[in-house]
Motif scaffolding. Structure first.
Motif, short mmCIF file in Angstrom:
data_model
loop_
_atom_site.label_atom_id
_atom_site.label_comp_id
_atom_site.label_asym_id
_atom_site.label_seq_id
_atom_site.Cartn_x
_atom_site.Cartn_y
_atom_site.Cartn_z
N TYR A 6 0.84 -1.20 0.00
CA TYR A 6 0.00 0.00 0.00
C TYR A 6 0.87 1.24 0.00
CZ TYR A 6 1.00 0.93 4.92
OH TYR A 6 1.64 1.24 6.09
N LYS A 25 8.48 -0.53 16.91
CA LYS A 25 7.23 -1.20 17.29
C LYS A 25 6.87 -2.28 16.27
CE LYS A 25 4.46 -0.14 20.17
NZ LYS A 25 4.11 -0.88 21.40
N SER A 26 7.04 -1.95 14.99
CA SER A 26 6.70 -2.91 13.93
C SER A 26 7.55 -4.16 14.06
CB SER A 26 6.94 -2.30 12.55
OG SER A 26 6.14 -1.16 12.38
N ASN A 29 6.16 -6.17 17.08
CA ASN A 29 4.81 -6.70 16.81
C ASN A 29 4.82 -7.72 15.69
OD1 ASN A 29 3.59 -5.09 18.71
ND2 ASN A 29 2.74 -3.63 17.26
N ASN A 30 5.53 -7.40 14.62
CA ASN A 30 5.50 -8.28 13.45
C ASN A 30 6.15 -9.62 13.74
OD1 ASN A 30 4.28 -6.13 12.24
ND2 ASN A 30 5.96 -5.64 10.86
N GLN A 48 4.63 0.48 1.73
CA GLN A 48 4.95 -0.65 2.60
C GLN A 48 4.49 -1.95 1.96
OE1 GLN A 48 3.14 -0.70 6.56
NE2 GLN A 48 4.93 -1.74 7.40
N LEU A 64 -3.47 -0.05 11.06
CA LEU A 64 -2.86 1.02 10.26
C LEU A 64 -3.88 2.09 9.89
CD1 LEU A 64 -0.61 -1.17 7.92
CD2 LEU A 64 0.18 0.43 9.68
N ASP A 67 -4.24 4.66 12.53
CA ASP A 67 -3.03 5.41 12.91
C ASP A 67 -3.07 6.78 12.25
OD1 ASP A 67 -0.40 6.39 13.29
OD2 ASP A 67 0.35 4.34 13.47
N ARG A 69 -0.94 9.09 12.11
CA ARG A 69 0.32 9.63 11.58
C ARG A 69 0.40 9.50 10.06
NH1 ARG A 69 3.89 6.45 15.90
NH2 ARG A 69 2.40 4.85 15.17
C1 LIG Z 1 3.40 3.83 7.71
C2 LIG Z 1 3.21 2.99 8.94
C3 LIG Z 1 3.57 1.66 8.92
C4 LIG Z 1 3.40 0.85 10.05
N1 LIG Z 1 3.75 -0.46 9.99
C5 LIG Z 1 3.51 -1.25 11.05
C6 LIG Z 1 3.84 -2.64 11.01
O1 LIG Z 1 4.36 -3.19 10.03
N2 LIG Z 1 3.58 -3.38 12.12
C7 LIG Z 1 3.04 -2.83 13.25
O2 LIG Z 1 2.83 -3.56 14.22
N3 LIG Z 1 2.74 -1.53 13.32
C8 LIG Z 1 2.97 -0.73 12.26
N4 LIG Z 1 2.67 0.60 12.33
C9 LIG Z 1 2.21 1.17 13.62
C10 LIG Z 1 0.74 0.89 13.86
O3 LIG Z 1 -0.06 1.79 13.14
C11 LIG Z 1 0.42 1.00 15.36
O4 LIG Z 1 0.83 2.24 15.85
C12 LIG Z 1 1.12 -0.07 16.17
O5 LIG Z 1 1.02 -1.33 15.56
C13 LIG Z 1 0.49 -0.13 17.56
O6 LIG Z 1 1.14 -1.13 18.29
P1 LIG Z 1 0.70 -1.47 19.80
O7 LIG Z 1 -0.76 -1.84 19.72
O8 LIG Z 1 1.58 -2.62 20.19
O9 LIG Z 1 0.97 -0.22 20.58
C14 LIG Z 1 2.86 1.42 11.23
C15 LIG Z 1 2.49 2.77 11.23
C16 LIG Z 1 2.67 3.56 10.11
C17 LIG Z 1 2.27 5.01 10.14
#
Ligand SMILES: Cc1cc2nc3c(=O)[nH]c(=O)nc-3n(C[C@H](O)[C@H](O)[C@H](O)COP(=O)(O)O)c2cc1C
Length: 136
Positions: A6, A25-26, A29-30, A48, A64, A67, A69
């Motif tokens: 995307y 974080k990613s 989590n991932n 991504q 996502l 989010d 941001r």
């Molecule tokens: C462009 C973009 C890419 C993201 N990619 C990931 C991702 O691959 N994995 C992930 O867990 N969070 C990703 N996030 C962050 C998530 O939107 C979210 O903030 C996060 O997963 C929350 O984690 P938590 O519930 O453990 O606090 C991304 C955020 C943005 C803006």
């Protein structure tokens, strides 16, 4: 197993530190969810690729979408896949130039579905300005 790519647009809420926080974080989590892929940030936009089990990817996309941001998430590809292409990249930073991009190109060039991802990535790179490196 699926691969979803995307693009999205960063909002004013995205600060410089957020880029690092997002990738940190990613990565954690991932790892838990068996998701891999890469993230490019260039000219205030994201590209991504996420790959993994469908249920994990749909769950991540819902996160996502909430989010603030980034906004305007446009899915450019959503394909079934036999295996992860980037099994060691929990979320890899990829710049517009550099080693990671060379690895992405080499890996995606190997077959037709990868070449589709590559075409979208090249379009994104052409559209956007110079990238800021994201990730770890
Ligand atoms: C462009 C973009 C890419 C993201 N990619 C990931 C991702 O691959 N994995 C992930 O867990 N969070 C990703 N996030 C962050 C998530 O939107 C979210 O903030 C996060 O997963 C929350 O984690 P938590 O519930 O453990 O606090 C991304 C955020 C943005 C803006």
């Amino acid at each position: 197993m699926r691969q979803i790519a995307y693009t999205s647009v960063a909002t004013d809420e995205l600060g410089q530190d957020d880029l690092f926080r997002i990738v940190e974080k990613s990565v954690s989590n991932n790892m838990d969810r068996g998701v891999t892929g890469f993230l490019v940030y260039a000219g205030n936009q994201f590209f991504q690729l996420i790959e993994g089990e469908e249920v994990a990817l749909r769950g991540l996309l819902r996160t996502l979408e909430k989010d603030t941001r980034h906004c305007d998430i446009q899915i450019v590809l959503d394909l079934p896949a036999m295996a992860a292409r980037f099994p060691r990249w929990r979320m890899q930073r990829v710049g517009r130039t550099g080693d990671a991009l060379a690895q992405v190109r080499a890996e995606l060039a190997k077959d037709q579905s990868g070449q589709q991802v590559l075409r979208h990535l090249h379009g994104f790179i052409e559209r956007t300005g110079s990238p800021e490196l994201v990730g770890q």
